[in-house]
Structure formats: C-alpha cells, structure tokens
Write a protein that holds these residues in place. Structure first.
Motif, PDB file in Angstrom:
ATOM      1  N   ARG A  45      -9.049  -3.016   0.414  1.00 45.96           N
ATOM      2  CA  ARG A  45      -9.479  -2.783   1.794  1.00 45.96           C
ATOM      3  C   ARG A  45      -8.830  -3.811   2.705  1.00 45.96           C
ATOM      4  O   ARG A  45      -9.122  -5.012   2.618  1.00 45.96           O
ATOM      5  N   LEU A  46      -7.908  -3.313   3.545  1.00 42.52           N
ATOM      6  CA  LEU A  46      -7.136  -4.163   4.454  1.00 42.52           C
ATOM      7  C   LEU A  46      -7.399  -3.770   5.905  1.00 42.52           C
ATOM      8  O   LEU A  46      -6.667  -4.188   6.800  1.00 42.52           O
ATOM      9  N   ASN A  47      -8.432  -2.929   6.110  1.00 41.83           N
ATOM     10  CA  ASN A  47      -8.684  -2.382   7.442  1.00 41.83           C
ATOM     11  C   ASN A  47      -9.114  -3.447   8.452  1.00 41.83           C
ATOM     12  O   ASN A  47      -9.550  -4.528   8.078  1.00 41.83           O
ATOM     13  N   ASN A  48      -8.957  -3.118   9.729  1.00 42.56           N
ATOM     14  CA  ASN A  48      -9.339  -3.993  10.831  1.00 42.56           C
ATOM     15  C   ASN A  48      -8.627  -5.351  10.778  1.00 42.56           C
ATOM     16  O   ASN A  48      -9.256  -6.407  10.708  1.00 42.56           O
ATOM     17  N   ASN A  49      -7.308  -5.274  10.765  1.00 45.33           N
ATOM     18  CA  ASN A  49      -6.450  -6.450  10.897  1.00 45.33           C
ATOM     19  C   ASN A  49      -5.354  -6.109  11.890  1.00 45.33           C
ATOM     20  O   ASN A  49      -5.538  -5.210  12.727  1.00 45.33           O
ATOM     21  N   ARG A  50      -4.223  -6.811  11.814  1.00 44.61           N
ATOM     22  CA  ARG A  50      -3.099  -6.535  12.726  1.00 44.61           C
ATOM     23  C   ARG A  50      -1.835  -6.272  11.922  1.00 44.61           C
ATOM     24  O   ARG A  50      -0.754  -6.761  12.276  1.00 44.61           O
ATOM     25  N   LEU A  51      -1.977  -5.572  10.809  1.00 42.93           N
ATOM     26  CA  LEU A  51      -0.846  -5.357   9.910  1.00 42.93           C
ATOM     27  C   LEU A  51       0.155  -4.382  10.525  1.00 42.93           C
ATOM     28  O   LEU A  51      -0.228  -3.417  11.192  1.00 42.93           O
ATOM     29  N   THR A  52       1.439  -4.660  10.283  1.00 45.55           N
ATOM     30  CA  THR A  52       2.520  -3.823  10.812  1.00 45.55           C
ATOM     31  C   THR A  52       3.400  -3.341   9.651  1.00 45.55           C
ATOM     32  O   THR A  52       3.156  -3.677   8.497  1.00 45.55           O
ATOM     33  N   GLY A  53       4.424  -2.581   9.984  1.00 44.04           N
ATOM     34  CA  GLY A  53       5.326  -2.063   8.958  1.00 44.04           C
ATOM     35  C   GLY A  53       4.747  -0.810   8.311  1.00 44.04           C
ATOM     36  O   GLY A  53       3.705  -0.306   8.733  1.00 44.04           O
ATOM     37  N   SER A  54       5.417  -0.336   7.273  1.00 44.64           N
ATOM     38  CA  SER A  54       4.976   0.905   6.639  1.00 44.64           C
ATOM     39  C   SER A  54       4.126   0.613   5.410  1.00 44.64           C
ATOM     40  O   SER A  54       4.098  -0.513   4.903  1.00 44.64           O
ATOM     41  N   ILE A  55       3.424   1.631   4.939  1.00 45.85           N
ATOM     42  CA  ILE A  55       2.663   1.501   3.687  1.00 45.85           C
ATOM     43  C   ILE A  55       3.676   1.562   2.547  1.00 45.85           C
ATOM     44  O   ILE A  55       4.376   2.567   2.412  1.00 45.85           O
ATOM     45  N   PRO A  56       3.797   0.487   1.740  1.00 40.28           N
ATOM     46  CA  PRO A  56       4.839   0.501   0.701  1.00 40.28           C
ATOM     47  C   PRO A  56       4.652   1.681  -0.251  1.00 40.28           C
ATOM     48  O   PRO A  56       3.570   1.881  -0.790  1.00 40.28           O
ATOM     49  N   ARG A  57       5.708   2.471  -0.395  1.00 42.76           N
ATOM     50  CA  ARG A  57       5.697   3.623  -1.299  1.00 42.76           C
ATOM     51  C   ARG A  57       5.368   3.188  -2.734  1.00 42.76           C
ATOM     52  O   ARG A  57       4.803   3.944  -3.517  1.00 42.76           O
ATOM     53  N   GLU A  58       5.720   1.930  -3.034  1.00 44.25           N
ATOM     54  CA  GLU A  58       5.485   1.386  -4.378  1.00 44.25           C
ATOM     55  C   GLU A  58       4.008   1.444  -4.762  1.00 44.25           C
ATOM     56  O   GLU A  58       3.662   1.476  -5.942  1.00 44.25           O
ATOM     57  N   LEU A  59       3.111   1.475  -3.746  1.00 41.13           N
ATOM     58  CA  LEU A  59       1.675   1.463  -4.054  1.00 41.13           C
ATOM     59  C   LEU A  59       1.224   2.745  -4.736  1.00 41.13           C
ATOM     60  O   LEU A  59       0.134   2.797  -5.317  1.00 41.13           O
ATOM     61  N   SER A  60       2.041   3.781  -4.680  1.00 38.44           N
ATOM     62  CA  SER A  60       1.634   5.024  -5.355  1.00 38.44           C
ATOM     63  C   SER A  60       1.620   4.854  -6.877  1.00 38.44           C
ATOM     64  O   SER A  60       1.107   5.699  -7.598  1.00 38.44           O
ATOM     65  N   ALA A  61       2.151   3.723  -7.386  1.00 40.51           N
ATOM     66  CA  ALA A  61       2.095   3.438  -8.828  1.00 40.51           C
ATOM     67  C   ALA A  61       0.737   2.889  -9.262  1.00 40.51           C
ATOM     68  O   ALA A  61       0.495   2.717 -10.461  1.00 40.51           O
ATOM     69  N   LEU A  62      -0.156   2.614  -8.302  1.00 47.77           N
ATOM     70  CA  LEU A  62      -1.459   2.015  -8.642  1.00 47.77           C
ATOM     71  C   LEU A  62      -2.423   3.103  -9.101  1.00 47.77           C
ATOM     72  O   LEU A  62      -3.290   3.561  -8.355  1.00 47.77           O
ATOM     73  N   SER A  63      -2.316   3.491 -10.369  1.00 52.23           N
ATOM     74  CA  SER A  63      -3.044   4.676 -10.835  1.00 52.23           C
ATOM     75  C   SER A  63      -4.548   4.462 -10.911  1.00 52.23           C
ATOM     76  O   SER A  63      -5.304   5.417 -10.986  1.00 52.23           O
ATOM     77  N   ASN A  64      -5.026   3.211 -10.911  1.00 51.64           N
ATOM     78  CA  ASN A  64      -6.466   2.971 -10.961  1.00 51.64           C
ATOM     79  C   ASN A  64      -7.117   2.849  -9.594  1.00 51.64           C
ATOM     80  O   ASN A  64      -8.333   2.698  -9.499  1.00 51.64           O
ATOM     81  N   LEU A  65      -6.302   2.898  -8.542  1.00 53.38           N
ATOM     82  CA  LEU A  65      -6.841   2.670  -7.201  1.00 53.38           C
ATOM     83  C   LEU A  65      -7.774   3.811  -6.792  1.00 53.38           C
ATOM     84  O   LEU A  65      -7.395   4.983  -6.798  1.00 53.38           O
ATOM     85  N   LYS A  66      -9.038   3.443  -6.485  1.00 53.07           N
ATOM     86  CA  LYS A  66     -10.037   4.448  -6.112  1.00 53.07           C
ATOM     87  C   LYS A  66     -10.261   4.473  -4.607  1.00 53.07           C
ATOM     88  O   LYS A  66     -10.530   5.519  -4.031  1.00 53.07           O
ATOM     89  N   ILE A  67     -10.235   3.283  -4.006  1.00 53.80           N
ATOM     90  CA  ILE A  67     -10.504   3.161  -2.577  1.00 53.80           C
ATOM     91  C   ILE A  67      -9.366   2.393  -1.932  1.00 53.80           C
ATOM     92  O   ILE A  67      -9.022   1.290  -2.371  1.00 53.80           O
ATOM     93  N   LEU A  68      -8.778   2.996  -0.889  1.00 58.64           N
ATOM     94  CA  LEU A  68      -7.794   2.298  -0.061  1.00 58.64           C
ATOM     95  C   LEU A  68      -8.240   2.463   1.372  1.00 58.64           C
ATOM     96  O   LEU A  68      -8.576   3.571   1.783  1.00 58.64           O
ATOM     97  N   ASP A  69      -8.289   1.387   2.122  1.00 64.58           N
ATOM     98  CA  ASP A  69      -8.581   1.497   3.551  1.00 64.58           C
ATOM     99  C   ASP A  69      -7.621   0.604   4.318  1.00 64.58           C
ATOM    100  O   ASP A  69      -7.621  -0.624   4.134  1.00 64.58           O
TER     101      ASP A  69
END
Ligand code: NAG
Ligand code: NAG
Length: 214
Positions: free
Chosen positions: A145-169
């Motif tokens: 959970r990285l929500n409510n910050n000032r992050l820029t750039g794109s969502i790294p495509r590499e994160l699609s390898a995280l097969s156990n990830l249940k919640i992303l915000d």
C-alpha cells in the motif's frame, strides 16, 4: 601464515555459532541509521537505546525466536524524515509498517532486498519519486500500500511477477503511463489506481506498452 589462517577460521566458526542469539550487525545498524534520519515529534522512539546491541526489547520492533527483526511497526507515530538504503539490511523483515506519518523523499530501491517481506505499508506520507523496480524481487509480498503520497513515474511492469500479491493500492499519487494487466494485476479493483491524473487504464491486450504521458 597458516597459524593466522587457522586462528581466523576458529574465530569465524565461533562468531557464527554464537550469532543466532544476537541480531546481526546489519539489523542493528539499519535501525540506528533509520533513527538518525528521523524526527520523532512525540518520543515514540524513546526506547530505541543506541547503547543496546540487541534491538529486540525496543518498542515497535518485533523479533522472532532467533532474535531476528521481523516487524517494524511505526504506523501513525507522528514521525518525519527520510528512509535510507540501510533499511535493506533488515533481511528477515516481514512487516514494514510506516503508514500515516510525514516520511518524505524517495523510497529506497534497497527495500527490494527484503526477501521475506509480506506487507509493506507506506501509505499516507509524502514519499516522492518512483516506485522501485526492485520490488519485483519481493516474492513473498502480499500487501503493498503506497497510496496517498506524491509518487511519480509509471507502475513498474516488473511488479506483475509478484504472484503472491493480494492487495495493491497506489491511489492518490501522481503516477503516469498504463496499468499492467499480467499476473496479480488481473484482480486489483479500479479503486487501487484512482486519482492519478496521468495514469491511463489497463493496457490493451497484445499492445506493446506505451507509457502515455510519462
Ligand atoms: C505531532 O507532532 C507535532 C509537532 O511536534 C505536534 O505539534 C503534534 O501535537 C503531534 N501530534 C500528536 C498526535 O502527537
Ligand atoms: C488526489 O491525490 C492527491 C495526492 O495524494 C491528494 O493531494 C488529493 O487530495 C487527492 N484528491 C482526491 C479527490 O482525493
């Protein structure tokens, strides 16, 4: 020469056989370095005694039965400051809970070294810069959970390898580009991505990724 080698070997053997009773130096160093970067407005870190070698008695730090640091719980603690590369030294960490504070600066790419991490909660802070691609190596990660910050750039495509990830915000940031579709991204709700004005919808199937507006 040979004697010197033998003595070193004996010493190393001794050090290794004794070490399970103490947190490793890299863990102690990581916590000292973290504290040095922070401003602790309400003395939440008062118990972090820099003269103690073992941080397992400190409040907000949890160790396992081998005295290895597995949790850092500093959510909603009125802390400000930055995170440094040293945090990557907490190699047994499973829970990194830093939500609802005033952390700023970049998220260190060294957090990608925390191979045992199950949960990383950095939401509601002032983090800026990009989501590190190195997070793709966090194979145990279930909650990010990285929500409510000032992050820029794109969502790294590499994160699609995280097969156990249940919640992303990642909502309420300033991300751009397109949302990946592979792996766990197939099941995240649209709310996980909302209020990123330059972030486009899921990339079209079969289309090579274009990072629109990045
Ligand atoms: C947080 O820290 C600020 C700055 O020192 C202080 O004014 C405020 O009362 C603190 N808030 C809480 C909830 O402790
Ligand atoms: C959108 O996100 C920004 C950055 O976190 C925040 O300041 C703003 O309040 C959010 N807007 C809404 C409508 O939630």
């Amino acid at each position: 020469m040979a004697l010197h080698f033998l003595l070193s070997s004996v010493f190393i053997f001794f050090a290794i056989s004794v070490s399970p009773t103490l947190s490793s130096n890299s863990e102690v160093n990581a916590l000292h370095a973290l504290r040095a970067r922070l401003t602790d407005h309400t003395n939440v870190l008062q118990s972090w005694d820099p003269t103690l070698v073992n941080p397992c008695t400190w409040f907000h730090v949890t160790c396992d039965s081998n005295n290895r640091v597995i949790r850092l719980d500093l959510g909603n603690s009125n802390i400000s400051g930055t995170l440094g590369p040293e945090l990557g030294g907490l190699q047994h960490l499973q829970y990194l809970e830093l939500y609802m504070n005033k952390f700023e600066g970049k998220i260190p790419k060294e957090l990608g070294n925390l191979k045992n991490l199950v949960s990383m909660d950095l939401y509601d802070n002032n983090f800026e810069g990009e989501i590190p691609k190195s997070f793709a190596t966090l194979k145990s990660l279930k909650f990010l959970r990285l929500n409510n910050n000032r992050l820029t750039g794109s969502i790294p495509r590499e994160l699609s390898a995280l097969s156990n990830l249940k919640i992303l915000d990642v909502s309420n940031n300033d991300l751009c580009g397109t949302v990946p579709i592979d792996g766990p991204f197939g099941s995240f709700p649209i709310e996980s991505f909302e209020n990123n004005s330059r972030l486009n919808g899921p990339e079209l199937q079969g289309l090579v990724s274009y990072d629109f507006g990045c």
